[in-house]
Design a protein around this motif. Structure first.
Motif, short mmCIF file in Angstrom:
data_model
loop_
_atom_site.label_atom_id
_atom_site.label_comp_id
_atom_site.label_asym_id
_atom_site.label_seq_id
_atom_site.Cartn_x
_atom_site.Cartn_y
_atom_site.Cartn_z
N GLN A 160 -6.29 3.91 -25.85
CA GLN A 160 -7.30 3.11 -25.21
C GLN A 160 -8.88 3.54 -25.31
O GLN A 160 -9.52 2.54 -25.71
CB GLN A 160 -6.84 2.88 -23.84
N ALA A 161 -8.93 4.66 -25.31
CA ALA A 161 -10.00 5.04 -25.53
C ALA A 161 -10.72 4.95 -27.03
O ALA A 161 -11.65 4.35 -27.45
CB ALA A 161 -10.26 6.62 -25.35
N VAL A 220 -3.16 -4.80 -19.87
CA VAL A 220 -3.41 -3.45 -19.39
C VAL A 220 -4.03 -3.66 -17.94
O VAL A 220 -5.04 -4.79 -17.77
CB VAL A 220 -4.67 -2.91 -20.28
N THR A 221 -3.62 -2.97 -17.07
CA THR A 221 -4.33 -3.26 -15.77
C THR A 221 -5.59 -2.81 -15.47
O THR A 221 -5.98 -1.57 -15.93
CB THR A 221 -3.43 -2.48 -14.74
N ASP A 481 11.16 4.09 -26.58
CA ASP A 481 10.52 4.43 -25.52
C ASP A 481 9.27 4.72 -25.54
O ASP A 481 8.56 4.42 -24.43
CB ASP A 481 11.65 5.39 -24.67
N ASN A 482 8.68 5.31 -26.66
CA ASN A 482 7.35 5.56 -26.35
C ASN A 482 6.35 4.63 -27.00
O ASN A 482 6.03 4.64 -28.19
CB ASN A 482 6.93 6.99 -27.14
N LYS A 483 5.94 3.58 -25.89
CA LYS A 483 5.40 2.26 -26.46
C LYS A 483 3.83 2.56 -26.43
O LYS A 483 3.53 3.57 -25.81
CB LYS A 483 5.74 1.24 -25.20
N ILE A 484 3.16 1.73 -27.35
CA ILE A 484 1.74 1.66 -27.45
C ILE A 484 1.30 1.28 -26.15
O ILE A 484 1.74 0.27 -25.34
CB ILE A 484 1.39 0.93 -28.64
N PHE A 485 0.19 1.76 -25.55
CA PHE A 485 -0.26 1.50 -24.08
C PHE A 485 -0.49 0.18 -23.86
O PHE A 485 -0.48 -0.44 -22.82
CB PHE A 485 -1.87 2.07 -24.20
N TRP A 486 -0.71 -1.11 -24.78
CA TRP A 486 -0.87 -2.26 -24.59
C TRP A 486 0.50 -3.06 -24.72
O TRP A 486 0.59 -4.37 -24.29
CB TRP A 486 -1.93 -3.22 -25.60
N ALA A 487 1.60 -2.49 -24.83
CA ALA A 487 3.05 -3.35 -25.00
C ALA A 487 3.31 -3.84 -23.83
O ALA A 487 3.32 -3.29 -22.80
CB ALA A 487 3.76 -2.07 -25.67
N LYS A 488 4.14 -4.84 -23.91
CA LYS A 488 4.98 -5.36 -22.75
C LYS A 488 5.88 -4.50 -22.15
O LYS A 488 6.74 -3.93 -22.98
CB LYS A 488 5.64 -6.74 -23.20
N LYS A 489 5.80 -4.36 -20.86
CA LYS A 489 6.47 -3.38 -20.05
C LYS A 489 7.96 -3.81 -19.97
O LYS A 489 8.06 -5.09 -19.67
CB LYS A 489 6.09 -2.91 -18.98
#
Length: 489
Positions: A160-161, A220-221, A481-489
């Protein structure tokens, strides 16, 4: 990556240092930089290289629900089973970082001469490449990357950075591109194989890329997308509009190695013979079924070809028996396969409209979501060789996820139509949007090893070998399981 080359050269040189002076390594102060070129000359090759890379789009075309291997070819175990490791798709990592090194060279040299136009273009393309890397791998070297011998084992930045850094970079690119052309800021028109030196179009591309990066973060919250998108709108140039698909047109020739890369790899060689892998790739069953039976889309004859029995039929990803031999399944249609000198697509104008439509629908932008959505469909239709009237007839029908009023989930309708518009052209984006939204509902491969779709790529073996500690610190153990930070949970 080019830093690997440096490591090999350095190791070789050290074998001979016993009989040499301390100036031996001064022959080339920075092997990552060209020593006899200029930034504007490097620009053409860098742009051509970006457009010609097929690996990430091929992966996206499989995982995004467009393509399947035909029964005429064995192999493709990774795609058929969703089971792959660090040797799979390494061209995504290596190709992007190699390309980034060229763009960074352009920025460094152009800024030293205050050539803002050239520097601004290169910054847009740096952001374009880095987004691919984040969307494939998550955390990556960014702030410590592209520094040549001063950082041969670059640290990793949080994904995200990196995204935040790309927005800042695109802001800087837009500022550069606003500087008037002059004797001190020469036009790159002769070397710009994308927009021929039209800096306003480059600003529109930069803004659309910023919108793509921001909209990727809808899950992203705490991300204030409304404020961030307002800044993009305030830049003033707007977004890519009708007929403004971003393409590379270097002047392809009917000569080996100089044809359009898609054509040469998937269609024919310079001699007119079938490409070696032509019969390996066909339309997936999911794509054909969705377009033909669910969406009843009149673009089908433009996007796909009938099989030898005169019907449209695809292959379920994972199947590879004789029933799925190449002649028995649908290949790509005339909107995708045109000629050896067709342009290579970097971003479709239709995507721009659909990004805007989603932003409006979610309340991040002002405007008419329905009209913008329909403009996206119109752009996709005309790009495929149909007319605006054809598009109006289609979105004016009663079909769910075509007609706005009849689509209960407007976001699903937008993403579904974006998915159709990007078929085969920007497959990696389709995969990313599926991972972000879950739309369209791409099925698992029939031979999938787990009941999960791939969420990412593994860091490649080349990076593990040269930057092992930093790779290990990312703790990536699963492609599911190691999703990219923006992925749908």
């Amino acid at each position: 990556m080019k830093r690997k080359i440096y490591s090999i050269l350095t190791a070789t040189a050290l074998l001979f240092l016993g009989g040499c002076t301390g100036d031996y390594l001064d022959i080339n102060d920075n092997p990552n930089s060209a020593v006899s070129s200029t930034p504007e000359l490097v620009l053409s090759n860098a742009l051509n290289t970006t457009a010609g890379r097929l690996t990430h789009n091929q992966i996206g075309n499989f995982f995004g629900g467009y393509w399947a291997p035909s029964g005429s070819y064995s192999g493709f175990i990774e795609e058929r089973q969703f089971d792959y490791g660090a040797t799979y798709g390494t061209g995504v990592w290596n190709g992007c970082y190699d390309n980034l090194t060229d763009y960074q060279y352009i920025v460094d040299k152009a800024e030293a001469q205050k050539w803002k136009a050239v520097s601004g273009i290169a910054k847009v393309m740096i952001a374009f490449n880095y987004q691919i890397l984040v969307d494939a791998y998550g955390n990556i070297p960014f702030s410590d990357a592209l520094k040549g011998t001063t950082s041969i084992r670059p640290k990793y930045d949080d994904a995200q950075a990196v995204y935040n850094g790309l927005i800042t970079l695109l802001d800087a690119a837009s500022a550069d591109l606003k500087v008037a052309i002059s004797g001190d800021n020469p036009s790159p028109a002769g070397q710009d194989i994308v927009f021929k030196g039209d800096l306003t179009k480059w600003r529109k591309f930069a803004n659309t890329l910023r919108l793509r990066i921001l909209m990727r973060q809808t899950n992203v919250t705490g991300k204030d997308l409304k404020t961030e998108i307002a800044k993009v709108v305030a830049e003033g140039a707007g977004f890519l509009g009708a007929g403004a698909t971003v393409t590379s047109t270097p002047g392809y020739l009917k000569t080996a190695g100089k044809l359009n890369p898609f054509w040469e790899n998937y269609v024919q060689n310079a001699a007119g013979s079938d490409a070696g892998a032509k019969q390996a790739y066909v339309c997936s069953d999911f794509f054909i079924t969705t377009i033909q039976d669910v969406l009843k889309d009149p673009r089908l004859p433009r996007l796909a070809a009938k099989n030898n029995a005169g019907i449209y039929v695809g292959v379920p990803l994972g199947d590879g028996n004789d029933a799925n031999l190449f002649p028995k399944r649908s290949w790509f249609g005339p909107a995708i396969i045109k000629s050896f000198d067709q342009p290579m697509v970097l971003m479709t104008a239709a995507e721009s409209f659909f990004l805007q439509a989603e932003a409006i629908q979610r309340g991040f932008m002002t405007g008419d979501a329905k009209a913008t959505y329909e403009a996206g469909i119109t752009e996709a239709f005309t790009a495929a060789g149909l007319t605006a009237a054809d598009a109006a007839g289609y979105y004016g029908s009663s079909i769910v996820n075509a007609n706005w009023a009849n689509s209960p989930d407007k976001i699903e309708a937008i993403i579904t139509q974006k998915w159709v518009a990007m078929f085969s052209l920007t497959g990696f984006e389709a995969w990313s949007e599926f991972r972000r939204t879950g739309f369209p509902k791409v099925p698992l491969a029939t031979k999938a090893v787990q009941a999960k779709a791939p969420a990412r790529l593994f860091y490649p073996t080349s990076e593990i070998a040269t930057n092992a500690d930093n790779v290990a610190a990312q703790n990536v153990t699963s492609q599911f399981d190691n999703k990219i930070f923006w992925a749908k949970k």
